[in-house]
Design a protein around this motif. Structure first.
Motif, PDB file in Angstrom:
ATOM      1  N   VAL A   9      -3.297  13.725  -4.250  1.00 61.76           N
ATOM      2  CA  VAL A   9      -1.842  13.898  -4.316  1.00 61.76           C
ATOM      3  C   VAL A   9      -1.498  14.967  -5.353  1.00 61.76           C
ATOM      4  N   THR A  38      -1.589  10.272   5.333  1.00 60.02           N
ATOM      5  CA  THR A  38      -2.799   9.797   4.649  1.00 60.02           C
ATOM      6  C   THR A  38      -2.793   8.297   4.379  1.00 60.02           C
ATOM      7  N   VAL A  39      -1.668   7.634   4.616  1.00 57.12           N
ATOM      8  CA  VAL A  39      -1.645   6.185   4.416  1.00 57.12           C
ATOM      9  C   VAL A  39      -1.325   5.461   5.725  1.00 57.12           C
ATOM     10  N   ARG A  52       3.082  13.035   3.106  1.00 59.81           N
ATOM     11  CA  ARG A  52       1.707  12.711   2.743  1.00 59.81           C
ATOM     12  C   ARG A  52       1.415  11.235   3.009  1.00 59.81           C
ATOM     13  N   ILE A  53       2.392  10.389   2.741  1.00 64.31           N
ATOM     14  CA  ILE A  53       2.189   8.955   2.976  1.00 64.31           C
ATOM     15  C   ILE A  53       2.000   8.687   4.472  1.00 64.31           C
ATOM     16  N   ALA A  65       3.228  10.376  -4.205  1.00 65.18           N
ATOM     17  CA  ALA A  65       2.997  10.975  -2.892  1.00 65.18           C
ATOM     18  C   ALA A  65       4.326  11.179  -2.164  1.00 65.18           C
ATOM     19  N   SER A  66       4.431  12.298  -1.440  1.00 66.61           N
ATOM     20  CA  SER A  66       5.641  12.586  -0.668  1.00 66.61           C
ATOM     21  C   SER A  66       5.620  11.772   0.621  1.00 66.61           C
ATOM     22  N   PRO A  67       6.782  11.580   1.244  1.00 65.34           N
ATOM     23  CA  PRO A  67       6.811  10.824   2.503  1.00 65.34           C
ATOM     24  C   PRO A  67       5.841  11.386   3.548  1.00 65.34           C
ATOM     25  N   PRO A  94      -3.953   6.383   8.832  1.00 69.25           N
ATOM     26  CA  PRO A  94      -5.312   5.858   8.607  1.00 69.25           C
ATOM     27  C   PRO A  94      -5.351   4.334   8.461  1.00 69.25           C
ATOM     28  N   GLU A  95      -4.333   3.758   7.789  1.00 66.02           N
ATOM     29  CA  GLU A  95      -4.362   2.304   7.580  1.00 66.02           C
ATOM     30  C   GLU A  95      -4.194   1.545   8.896  1.00 66.02           C
ATOM     31  N   SER A 146      -8.558   1.659   4.383  1.00 67.22           N
ATOM     32  CA  SER A 146      -9.274   2.628   5.205  1.00 67.22           C
ATOM     33  C   SER A 146     -10.128   3.583   4.373  1.00 67.22           C
ATOM     34  N   ARG A 147     -10.063   3.453   3.055  1.00 66.71           N
ATOM     35  CA  ARG A 147     -10.848   4.349   2.207  1.00 66.71           C
ATOM     36  C   ARG A 147     -11.836   3.559   1.354  1.00 66.71           C
ATOM     37  N   VAL A 191       0.840  -1.194   0.000  1.00 61.68           N
ATOM     38  CA  VAL A 191       0.000   0.000   0.000  1.00 61.68           C
ATOM     39  C   VAL A 191       0.879   1.249   0.000  1.00 61.68           C
ATOM     40  N   ALA A 223       1.207   4.169  -2.967  1.00 60.83           N
ATOM     41  CA  ALA A 223       1.160   5.624  -2.752  1.00 60.83           C
ATOM     42  C   ALA A 223       2.409   6.292  -3.327  1.00 60.83           C
ATOM     43  N   ARG A 225       8.895  12.337  -8.135  1.00 55.52           N
ATOM     44  CA  ARG A 225       7.489  12.225  -7.741  1.00 55.52           C
ATOM     45  C   ARG A 225       6.580  12.707  -8.850  1.00 55.52           C
TER      46      ARG A 225
END
Lengths: 220, 399
Positions: free
Chosen positions: B122, A139-140, A135-136, A131-133, A143-144, B109-110, A122, A126, B91
């Motif tokens: 993103v 948002t990952v 943000r990961i 995605a930047s570290p 939440p996960e 989770s989504r 997962v 991302a 990126r």
């Protein structure tokens, strides 16, 4: 007996207030800094998002050194630092500081362990989306791992409640101090039992709440 | 297939690997997952990379979106050299390349909609545009009714559809599919491959497919690279690779995908039931072999019965063979075969009494190494059948 309780009830309520204050502040301050520390531990692990052998090695060593120190010794050990930060080594405020610090170290391990359970795929997905570290992480990772994190914090609440019971040694008050002074030292076992009952109720309520929130977070 | 593509500048290189290597570890313990690979993926094509697990194909595909950085060589994506870009710039490159995975890698989770919206967040799309795009994508993959479901509630095929929708969200020009169907059952695999074809044909997106299943290559790829021990051991049009695989690994993979030729055991059983003259006739594109076969049977007054065979598609073109039992006096059969050989590849298997093992059709025992233990479990092919298929294909392959 009844006359005793007329004076004891207000004292019990006051002690309960002190305990809740200590635990609440330690949960917020120690819990948040512990979350940050735990995320850092996880991310700097070799092979992970911000893999950094040196940073991970240092953090890991510090956490490993601090955590096994018995809390009652840790409070006295922290005395000079507490004096610098809080301005006194006595009272509730002076106790909250080492409590929060120990809470932070305890939290960091719980957080790290819960993050290890996240599927690395997962995180890779991302990354593949650009995605930047940071943000990961926000948002990952969080939440996960939310459901196990909630259960982890529930566990930590009970650990902090446990640690707060020795607040009496530096005059911080609280339920532990109340039970020892008005129960144990006066041979009034009823006071000890009532205090224990109050603590059991608090723990039950918090555990029930934690389980409920965790189940909700699992989306089952 | 290529006519329907809308990709602008079809055929121009979009991905170029120049002498790319990737080593893990250092010194003596270093493992070269990718070893001096050079290849070009052209705009609008579906490019397959096939190999057993550990062949380096997953690492190779991760070099394309810079999830892994090359230790040597150059990786060019749409002209930009990724090996020269700092992480922050990479990126941006990754965001223009979609990727789907064997285990789908959805955020548990989504919701489905939340997963598809994630790459848009993103990329900092405003909320209203995000919602519209998510609806459009879910419609494209046929999951509009599942927007509010969580991944846990979906089947494997549905999860991969969400993965595809998510990978397409930011309108990438390249889609990387890493064993995208390996966790799916055959029917769902067909569905997902069909969807990938649509992605390629309707949206003009270049697709790189990583797989260990030759059937996946056969059904959707235009070109294929066969990898073994970090190296590309064969590269070419899928049809050509099927028709005349050169490398051992390529021959083994082709053997797993085609079942039109009888194995020695099947041939022995065939001879019990059909003691007459058996010939195997290759069916290829262009040559109207089927028509020729039956017309020639009629003209030479030879009775023919199809006893074994299969014709499937390789890269949208017919490919396979028919094994036929012939019944007629010898001289008529000889004349018939002579005429047929002018139009098709024919292997004469002889009769039950005088079986013929065409020397060209059978490889000597010094065959390929068996697949390494611990590779793909349950590989259905045995070394014996493998030899037959390969031998026969080689026999036909010269064309």
């Amino acid at each position: 007996m009844n006359r005793d309780w007329d004076t004891l009830w207000p004292l019990l309520v006051g002690a309960l207030g002190e305990t809740l204050q200590m635990v609440a502040i330690a949960m917020v301050a120690g819990g948040l800094s512990g979350l940050a520390l735990g995320l850092l531990l996880y991310c700097t692990r070799p092979g992970n998002l911000l893999a950094n052998r040196v940073v991970f090695g240092i953090l890991n060593a510090i956490v490993n050194i601090v955590r096994p120190i018995p809390f009652v010794i840790f409070v006295t050990l922290m005395g000079p630092v507490t004096l610098q930060v809080v301005g006194t080594t006595l009272g509730t405020e002076a106790f909250i500081f080492p409590l929060s610090v120990m809470m932070a170290f305890g939290t960091s391990r719980i957080v790290e362990q819960n993050l290890v359970g996240i599927d690395p795929g997962v995180v890779e997905a991302a990354r593949a989306m650009g995605a930047s570290p940071w943000r990961i992480i926000t948002t990952v990772l969080v939440p996960e791992a939310l459901a196990p994190l909630i259960l982890g914090y529930t566990f930590l609440f009970i650990a902090v409640l446990d640690m707060s019971a020795i607040g009496g040694i530096i005059g911080a008050g609280g339920l532990g101090d109340f039970a020892i002074r008005y129960g144990y030292q006066r041979y009034n076992w009823m006071v000890v039992l009532v205090t224990v009952a109050v603590i059991v109720v608090i723990v039950q309520v918090v555990q029930w709440l934690g389980n409920r929130l965790a189940r909700k977070a699992l989306h089952r | 297939m290529s006519e329907s593509r809308v990709g602008a500048g079809a055929g121009t290189p979009v991905i170029e690997l120049r002498g790319v290597s990737k080593a893990f570890g250092e010194g003596d313990g270093a493992v070269r997952a990718v070893d001096d690979v050079s290849l070009t993926v052209r705009a609008g094509e579906i490019f397959g990379v096939i190999g057993y697990s550990g062949a380096g194909k997953s690492t190779l595909v991760r070099l394309v979106n810079a999830l892994e950085t090359a230790t040597a060589g150059q990786v060019l994506v749409e002209g930009a050299d990724l090996t020269a870009l700092p992480e922050r710039r990479l990126r941006g490159v990754r965001a223009r390349i979609g990727m789907i995975f064997q285990q789908f890698n959805l955020l548990t989770s989504r919701t489905v909609a939340g997963n598809v919206a994630y790459p848009l967040r993103v990329a900092r799309w405003p909320r209203e545009k995000r919602a519209a795009r998510v609806a459009e994508l879910l419609d494209f993959v046929g999951l509009a009714d599942k927007a509010k479901a969580y991944p846990r509630q979906l089947s494997g095929g549905q999860k991969q559809r969400v993965g595809i929708a998510r990978a397409l969200a930011t309108s990438p020009t390249i889609l990387l599919a890493d064993e995208a169907t390996s966790a799916l059952d055959p029917e769902t695999t067909r569905d997902v491959l069909g969807l990938l074809r649509r992605v390629n044909a309707e949206l003009g997106i270049t697709i790189v497919v990583i797989t260990h299943e030759m059937d996946v290559v056969r059904s959707i790829c235009d070109r294929v690279a066969v990898m073994e021990q970090g190296r590309v051991v064969e590269l070419g049009d899928v049809y050509d690779v099927f028709a005349a695989p050169q490398a051992d690994a390529a021959q083994r993979f082709v053997g797993t995908a085609l079942h039109d030729r009888p194995s020695p055991e099947a041939l022995a059983r065939l001879r019990e039931r059909h003691p007459g003259r058996l010939v195997t006739v290759g069916v290829r594109e262009g040559a109207s072999t089927g028509t020729d076969l039956f017309r020639l049977l009629r003209e030479h007054e030879v009775d023919g019965a199809v006893v074994y065979g299969g014709i499937s598609e390789v890269g949208d073109r017919p490919f396979g063979s028919l094994t036929v039992e012939l019944d007629a006096p010898d001289e008529r059969i000889a004349a018939f075969l002579a005429a047929l050989r002018e139009r098709a590849d024919v292997v004469d298997l002889g009769t039950a009494e005088r079986p013929l093992d065409d020397p060209r059709a059978w490889r000597p025992a010094a065959g390929p190494a068996a697949p390494e233990p611990g590779d793909e479990p349950g590989d259905p092919y045995g070394a014996a059948r493998d030899d037959v298929v390969r031998g026969n294909l080689r026999n036909f392959g010269g064309a």
